[in-house]
Design a protein around this motif. Structure first.
Motif, PDB file in Angstrom:
ATOM      1  N   GLU B 171       0.844  -1.198   0.000  1.00  0.00           N
ATOM      2  CA  GLU B 171       0.000   0.000   0.000  1.00  0.00           C
ATOM      3  C   GLU B 171       0.869   1.233   0.000  1.00  0.00           C
ATOM      4  O   GLU B 171       1.535   1.520   0.995  1.00  0.00           O
ATOM      5  N   LEU B 172       0.877   1.936  -1.110  1.00  0.00           N
ATOM      6  CA  LEU B 172       1.694   3.136  -1.204  1.00  0.00           C
ATOM      7  C   LEU B 172       0.811   4.371  -1.224  1.00  0.00           C
ATOM      8  O   LEU B 172      -0.257   4.361  -1.835  1.00  0.00           O
ATOM      9  N   TRP B 173       1.316   5.432  -0.588  1.00  0.00           N
ATOM     10  CA  TRP B 173       0.571   6.678  -0.477  1.00  0.00           C
ATOM     11  C   TRP B 173      -0.853   6.334  -0.011  1.00  0.00           C
ATOM     12  O   TRP B 173      -1.000   5.469   0.833  1.00  0.00           O
ATOM     13  N   LEU B 175      -3.027   5.450  -2.404  1.00  0.00           N
ATOM     14  CA  LEU B 175      -3.530   4.905  -3.670  1.00  0.00           C
ATOM     15  C   LEU B 175      -3.926   3.448  -3.456  1.00  0.00           C
ATOM     16  O   LEU B 175      -3.200   2.527  -3.809  1.00  0.00           O
TER      17      LEU B 175
END
Lengths: 616, 307
Positions: B171-173, B175
C-alpha cells in the motif's frame, strides 16, 4: 487532553544486524508503551527465540508474524505507534535487504522523515546508499543517521566522525534538506530517549528529542490548490456535492475553481462538513464542496485554481519501482491508478534502469522485482498530473496487473511529455461507420490464438476463403508473415513478443477502422497482450478464437519441425517448451481441433459469424 | 453550536486521523459494489460509525451495518446496538450461525477457541456470503496486537475469505488497490492508524455514545483465571461454593460476556477512563481470553477468516 500534539510519520531503514527492530523496541519500551502482560510474553519469547541471552530481547516486541519470527527476519512493513507528551509517532518498520526494496518504498511513501541505521563498526555500506537513494526517490527530505552500536566501538568519537563525514560526502547529491547524525546504542538506550553520559563529546539531541522537535512541515497548504474528487454525494435532488480530501492549497467559498481535464470553470459555493459549513478548507481536510454551476464533475476529476492548474497528459516520464514477481515488459498493458482515476497504462520505453546500490544508470529491456527504472508512460486517457516533487498526491501512481490484480509497480511522475499536448486526434468526416456501410460490412477482428502447430493459420485460411466468396472484405495478419516486414526487428523474448502483438493490434485496428474483417493468426501467448488488443477495439469488435490443441498433438503434427528443434535446444523461448502459454479464460470461441478436420473447425467459426449477422 | 467551536475540540492529531479515516470510508463507497460495515457495538465500532456518518453528510452512509451475534453478548450491548441503529437511521443486519446454535456451541462448554471459530469467524463468512458483500469495514487497529501491525488498510481476501499474508498488496501513499475478481473481497480498516488513546480522546471530543459497560459500576462478578467475569444472566454456571459478588468494575473491551474480563475500577466518566488508561500497566487485550490460547494465535485466526 494533549493540546496541539502533532503527528510525525517516519520510517526506519536498516538490516537485521543493524539493530533496527531493537531500536524500535527501545523506543516503545522507553516511552512506556509496553504493558505488563506484553512484557511477560516478551520475557517468555526471549528465552525461546531471543538472541540476547538472559536479557529481554527488545527486537521481539516488533517482529510480528509467526513465519518471520521463526526465520529471524522482518519480511513486511509493520506500523508501530508511540507517543510522547509533545508528539505522536507512527513508525514504518521496514526490512533493509535489497530484496525488500518494495517494502522500504511502501513505508517511505507515507513518511516524512527517515532514520537510517548504520552499524558503528561497519560504517557506510552499500545498503546505506541504497536506503538513502530510495528515501530520496520517494521524496523524503529529512534524514537522521543513527550510528548504532556505538558501545561496541567504545563510544569512540573518531569512529562516529568518520562515518558522518563519509555519509555527508555521498549524500550530497540526494537533495536532502537536513541530515542529523546521532551516536546511539539501541540495546542499552544511549542517546535514544536522553543524552548519554558515555558520549560526552556529542552535543546534539537524543533521538527522541530530535524526533519531537524536528520541523518536517511541507506546508502543503501554501502550494497550489488540488482537490481530487473522490465521490459525488447526491443524497437528494437538491444536493450535489463533491467529496474528497484537499491534497494541497486552501479553498474558500467564492473562490474560482477549474476542472482540470475539461477546463470548465466555476466557483465554490459551500464547504460542507458534518459539523457545519466551513469558511475555508486546507490541505489534509476531508470535505464536500458544492459548486455554483452544474458543471460536469465526476470521481477522478481534479479541481484546481485557474491560475495554477495541473498538467493534463496521457504521455509522461517518471520513475517506476517494480514490485511484482512477474517482470514489467514495455508495451504490456497495466491498470494505472493516479489520484482517483483508473486507466490502462503501459511503459513505452525504459530510458534507463537505476542500480540501487551504485546509482549507476544502465540500459534495460524489462524491470524485474525491486528494480527501479526511469521510463516513458502512455495512459489510456489524458489524466491530471503534477511532478511528484511538487505534489505527492497528484504525482504518485501505482500500476496493477490486469489479471492477478496485484499491485505491481509504484511510480512517480517526473514530467509530462510534450507530444502529449502537441499531437491531437484529427477528426475526419468519413469515419468507420461510413466506410463499413459502403462495404456493407460489420468490421471486426477474428483473433486466432493457440500453440504453434495448433492449426490457427490453416483454419483462418479456410474462414477467409469463405468470407471472401461471400463478398466480405477481409485481410489476414499472420504471425510468420508480419515478422518478414512490420516486425522484422523483433525476436522471441517476452519483451519482443509484447511489442509484436502491440504493433499487430494497432494495424488490426486500422483495418477495422477501414471497415474490414481482420483475421489475426498469432500464438499470442500472454493474456495481457490479447487483452490490450481487445481494449484497442470497440465493443463486439474483438472475437477471440482459442484454437485449443494439446501440446502433445501439436508436437505430433510439428508441421515446420520446430518442436523437434526446440526440444533439441536449437530454438530458445519456444512457446510450450521453455516459454509459457496462457490459455484464454473466456474466449468468444473455443475450437477443439483434435479428431476434426480444419474444414469442420472453420465451419464452427463461420456459424458463429452468421449468428452475429454476418452473411457468409 | 458553530462549526468553529466544534472544530477547535479536535487536536490536529485527531483531526488528521479523522480526515484519513473519512477518506478511506468514502473510497470504499466509491469503489465497491456492495460494502457493509461490521458493527461490533464496542468503542471502536462506535467511532467508525461516527466517522461514516460524517463522511457522507448531509446524506447517510450508502451501506448497511451488520452485527454477528453469538447470542452471548452482554444484554446491555444488544440494547445499545438496537438503540444506535434506530438513532442513526441505518439498516442493521444481524446474523447468528444457525449450525452453531443447532450444535449447541457456547463459550462455556465448547471452550473459547471453538466458540470463536464457529460463532464469530464462520458466522461472519456465512453472513458475507449470504448478502454478497464485496467489502467489509472492521474497526481493528494496528496497535492492538503484533500481527495487526502489518495489516493493510485494504486487506485482500481470496475466495472463501482466506487471508494469506503473502498475497497482501503493498500500500503506497493513499492509492488503494480496490480491484478484485468475483468471489474475492476486501476487508477495510479505517481505524488502522488509531491507538486506544486516540479512540477514547475522540469519543470524548465528539461526544460519541458508548455502551455503559465501559464505565465503572457495581456489577455481579466472579473471579475466573485471575480476572473478573460478570454474571450477566443465568447461563453462566457457578462452580461449587462460588457466589457472585458485587464489585466496582468496568470493561476495556467488550465481547461475549463469559470471555470478557472486567477490571476493578472507579472510573465512571470518560475523563476518568482516559486518566486510568494513561496510568494503566496492562494492554486492553489482556481481558480477552481468546488471545492467550497460544502464541501467534491472532495470526492463525486471521488466516481462518477472523476479523
Amino acid at each position: 487532553m494533549d493540546g496541539a500534539r502533532e503527528l510525525l510519520r517516519f520510517l526506519t531503514c536498516g538490516s537485521v544486524d543493524d539493530g533496527k527492530s531493537t531500536l524500535i523496541g527501545r523506543l516503545l519500551y522507553d516511552s512506556q508503551l509496553i504493558f505488563e502482560d506484553t512484557l511477560a510474553t516478551l520475557a517468555k519469547d526471549s528465552r525461546k527465540h531471543g538472541t540476547t541471552g538472559e536479557e529481554i530481547d527488545l527486537a521481539l516486541l516488533v517482529d510480528g508474524l509467526e513465519a518471520e519470527r521463526q526465520q529471524g527476519i522482518t519480511i513486511d512493513v509493520a506500523y508501530r505507534f508511540f507517543a510522547t507528551p509533545r508528539r505522536s509517532f507512527i513508525v514504518a518498520d521496514t526490512p533493509g535487504h535489497e530484496q525488500y526494496t518494495r517494502n522500504m518504498a511502501t513505508g517511505a511513501s507515507s513518511a516524512s522523515l527517515a532514520v537510517i541505521l548504520i552499524d558503528a563498526r561497519k560504517g557506510v555500506l552499500t545498503q546505506t546508499r541504497r536506503h538513502s537513494y530510495i528515501c530520496s526517490l520517494m521524496g523524503i527530505r529529512d534524514i537522521v543517521v543513527a550510528v548504532n552500536k556505538i558501545d561496541l566501538v567504545g563510544f569512540d568519537e573518531g569512529s562516529f566522525d568518520r562515518i558522518v563525514g563519509d555519509y555527508a560526502t555521498f549524500a550530497a547529491g540526494l537533495g536532502f534538506r537536513s541530515i542529523v547524525p546521532i551516536p546511539i546504542s539501541a540495546r542499552f538506550g544511549d542517546n535514544v530517549t536522553s543524552r548519554s553520559g558515555n558520549t560526552p563529546w556529542y552535543h546534539g539531541p537524543a533521538l527522541i528529542e530530535h524526533l519531537e522537535t524536528v520541523d518536517v512541515s511541507q506546508d502543503l497548504s501554501a502550494r497550489p490548490f488540488r482537490f481530487p474528487v473522490q465521490w459525488v454525494n447526491r443524497p437528494n435532488l437538491d444536493f450535489r456535492g463533491f467529496a474528497g480530501t484537499v491534497a494541497s492549497g486552501r479553498i474558500a467559498p467564492g473562490d474560482q475553481v477549474v476542472v482540470a481535464a475539461s477546463g470548465k470553470s466555476t466557483r465554490v459555493a459551500r464547504i460542507v462538513t458534518a459539523d457545519g459549513d466551513l469558511a475555508a478548507a486546507e490541505a489534509g481536510q476531508a470535505v464536500t464542496l458544492t459548486l455554483d454551476d452544474e458543471v460536469d464533475v465526476a470521481r477522478g476529476d481534479v479541481l484546481s485554481t485557474s491560475a495554477d492548474r495541473p498538467q493534463v497528459a496521457d504521455q509522461f516520464a517518471g520513475h517506476l519501482l517494480w514490485m511484482d514477481e512477474e517482470a514489467m515488459l514495455p508495451g504490456r498493458s497495466y491498470m494505472m491508478r493516479i489520484g482517483n482515476v483508473w486507466t490502462p497504462c503501459s511503459v513505452t520505453s525504459i530510458r534507463h534502469r537505476v542500480d540501487v546500490n551504485t546509482l549507476e544508470e544502465h540500459a534495460a529491456r524489462r524491470l524485474s522485482l525491486n528494480e527501479i527504472g526511469f521510463c516513458n508512460f502512455s495512459a489510456g486517457q489524458p489524466v491530471p498530473l503534477d511532478p511528484y516533487a511538487d505534489n505527492r498526491a497528484t504525482g504518485a501512481f501505482i500500476l496493477v496487473d490486469r489479471f492477478t490484480n496485484r499491485t505491481a509497480g509504484a511510480g512517480m511522475v517526473a514530467f509530462p511529455l510534450r507530444r502529449a499536448s502537441n499531437i491531437h486526434h484529427e477528426h475526419f468526416t468519413v469515419d468507420k461507420a461510413a466506410r463499413a456501410a459502403l462495404l456493407g460490412n460489420a468490421p471486426l477482428v477474428l483473433w486466432f490464438t493457440g500453440l504453434s502447430g495448433s492449426g490457427k493459420s490453416t483454419i483462418a485460411n479456410i474462414v477467409e476463403q469463405a468470407l471472401h466468396r461471400a463478398g466480405r472484405p477481409t485481410y489476414t495478419l499472420d504471425g510468420d508473415n508480419v515478422r518478414h516486414g512490420l516486425c522484422r526487428d523483433l525476436g522471441f523474448t517476452a519483451e519482443d513478443r509484447v511489442e509484436n502483438i502491440r504493433r499487430v493490434g494497432e494495424v488490426a485496428k486500422l483495418f477495422v477502422d477501414a471497415g474490414m474483417i481482420v483475421l489475426c493468426s498469432f500464438i499470442s501467448p500472454f493474456r495481457a497482450e490479447r487483452r490490450m488488443v481487445r481494449d484497442l477495439l470497440g465493443p463486439g469488435e474483438f472475437v477471440e478464437v482459442f484454437v485449443d490443441t494439446t501440446i502433445e498433438a501439436c508436437m505430433a503434427r510439428d508441421p515446420k519441425g520446430l518442436y523437434a528443434k526446440a526440444q533439441a535446444g536449437q530454438i530458445k523461448n519456444f512457446t510450450g517448451i521453455d516459454s509459457p502459454y496462457e490459455a484464454p479464460e473466456a474466449p468468444e470461441l473455443r475450437i477443439g481441433t483434435e479428431g476434426r478436420t480444419p474444414g469442420e473447425c472453420a465451419e464452427e467459426i463461420l456459424a458463429a459469424l452468421r449468428a452475429r449477422g454476418i452473411a457468409c | 453550536m458553530t462549526s468553529i467551536e466544534r472544530k477547535s475540540r479536535l487536536t490536529p492529531h485527531l483531526a488528521r486521523l479523522e480526515a484519513e479515516s473519512i477518506g478511506i470510508i468514502r473510497e470504499v463507497a466509491a469503489s465497491f459494489r456492495r460494502p457493509v460495515m461490521l458493527y461490533s457495538i464496542g468503542k471502536d465500532s462506535g467511532v467508525m460509525l461516527h466517522l461514516a456518518l460524517k463522511a457522507f453528510a448531509p446524506g447517510k452512509p450508502p451501506f448497511p451495518l451488520m452485527h454477528i451475534d453469538t447470542t452471548w453478548k452482554f444484554r446491555e450491548m444488544i440494547a445499545f446496538r438496537d438503540a444506535m441503529a434506530k438513532h442513526v437511521g441505518m439498516e442493521l443486519l444481524v446474523h447468528t450461525n444457525p449450525e452453531g446454535i443447532a450444535r449447541g456451541i457456547n463459550p462455556i462448554d465448547s471452550g473459547s477457541a471453538l466458540h470463536t471459530q464457529v460463532m464469530k469467524t464462520e458466522a461472519l463468512k456465512q453472513a458475507l456470503d449470504k448478502w454478497g458483500f464485496d467489502a467489509a469495514f472492521g474497526g481493528a487497529r494496528r496497535d492492538e496486537e503484533k500481527s495487526r501491525a502489518k495489516e493493510r488498510i485494504f486487506s485482500f481476501r481470496g475466495p472463501g475469505h482466506s487471508w494469506d499474508p503473502r498475497a497482501q498488496r503493498p500500500e503506497l501513499w493513499n492509492l488503494f488497490n480496490t480491484r478484485i475478481r468475483e468471489g474475492e473481497s476486501i476487508r477495510v480498516f479505517p481505524l488502522s492508524n488509531w491507538t486506544e488513546y486516540d479512540v477514547w480522546d475522540y469519543v470524548l471530543a465528539e461526544d460519541i455514545p458508548v455502551v455503559p459497560l465501559y464505565f465503572a459500576k457495581r456489577r455481579p462478578v466472579v473471579k475466573r483465571s485471575g480476572t473478573w467475569i460478570m454474571v450477566d444472566d443465568d447461563r453462566l454456571p457457578l462452580n461449587p461454593g462460588e457466589t457472585p459478588e458485587m464489585r466496582m468494575v468496568r470493561f476495556r473491551t467488550l465481547g461475549c460476556y463469559p470471555l470478557s474480563g472486567a477490571v476493578e475500577s472507579e472510573a465512571a466518566t470518560l475523563p476518568d477512563i482516559i486518566a486510568e488508561m494513561r496510568a494503566a500497566k496492562t494492554s486492553e487485550r489482556q481481558g480477552r481470553l481468546i488471545d492467550t490460547d497460544e502464541e501467534a494465535s491472532m495470526e492463525k485466526k486471521k488466516r481462518e477468516g477472523y476479523f
